[in-house]
Design a protein around this motif. Sequence first.
Motif, PDB file in Angstrom:
ATOM      1  N   LEU A 162      82.229 102.490  84.808  1.00  0.00           N
ATOM      2  CA  LEU A 162      83.625 102.933  84.831  1.00  0.00           C
ATOM      3  C   LEU A 162      84.480 101.918  85.572  1.00  0.00           C
ATOM      4  O   LEU A 162      85.618 101.642  85.180  1.00  0.00           O
ATOM      5  N   GLY A 163      83.920 101.348  86.643  1.00  0.00           N
ATOM      6  CA  GLY A 163      84.641 100.318  87.379  1.00  0.00           C
ATOM      7  C   GLY A 163      84.875  99.080  86.536  1.00  0.00           C
ATOM      8  O   GLY A 163      85.955  98.483  86.571  1.00  0.00           O
ATOM      9  N   LEU A 164      83.863  98.670  85.737  1.00  0.00           N
ATOM     10  CA  LEU A 164      84.023  97.504  84.863  1.00  0.00           C
ATOM     11  C   LEU A 164      85.105  97.745  83.817  1.00  0.00           C
ATOM     12  O   LEU A 164      85.921  96.867  83.522  1.00  0.00           O
ATOM     13  N   VAL A 165      85.090  98.951  83.241  1.00  0.00           N
ATOM     14  CA  VAL A 165      86.099  99.285  82.225  1.00  0.00           C
ATOM     15  C   VAL A 165      87.494  99.261  82.834  1.00  0.00           C
ATOM     16  O   VAL A 165      88.445  98.724  82.246  1.00  0.00           O
ATOM     17  N   ALA A 166      87.626  99.839  84.013  1.00  0.00           N
ATOM     18  CA  ALA A 166      88.932  99.867  84.680  1.00  0.00           C
ATOM     19  C   ALA A 166      89.420  98.455  84.973  1.00  0.00           C
ATOM     20  O   ALA A 166      90.603  98.130  84.773  1.00  0.00           O
TER      21      ALA A 166
END
Length: 205
Positions: A162-166
């Motif tokens: 989720l952090g990578l996507v954000a």
Amino acid sequence: MHIEEWLQAIPAGWLYAAVAVVIGLESLGIPLPGEIVLVSAAILAAKGVAHPLWVGVCASAGAIVGDSIGYTIGRKGGAPLFARLARRFPKHFGPSHVAKAEGYFHRFGVWAVFVGRFIALLRILAGPLAGALRMPYWKFAAANVLGGIVWAGGTTTVVFYLGLVAEKWLKGFSWVGLVVAVVIGICTTLYLKRRAGLALDEGDL
């Protein structure tokens, strides 16, 4: 200093150690913010400060070892141990908390150890209570290892990606991406904890 800022300020090796120690102590029965530390470390991994694999491995190891020590302490201390803890930490080990957790154990047995990893109350009490109730160690160990890996590895993986996507979609606004990742990570964790709690209350396990 915020937990995430503190973790970011220390070398990666010490970050992994901090994750393992804090989660281990929480699993042992000491009320510490293990889940917050894990989520913060996973977010830092998404930002390249640490490696997600080692965050997950150290978190899993801390959870498994801490719960095992808690089991041993609970088996030796029994009911008097919880009476002493209730006097020192009434918000975490009060009679109502222990009685509720004990009810889960009597009702669901070994499943309470596994699902308890996702619920704050049971995460602190699972090891010591399983020992005090004389749960066979091999059953406890199987649920402890599986629960520790699923909880630590799953949380790390979800928050990391989720952090990578954000970061990808909000490139150039890293602070916004961080906030979004934190919010999504917390919401996901709360949802999983709520579902696990409902499963226990409704007897769906």
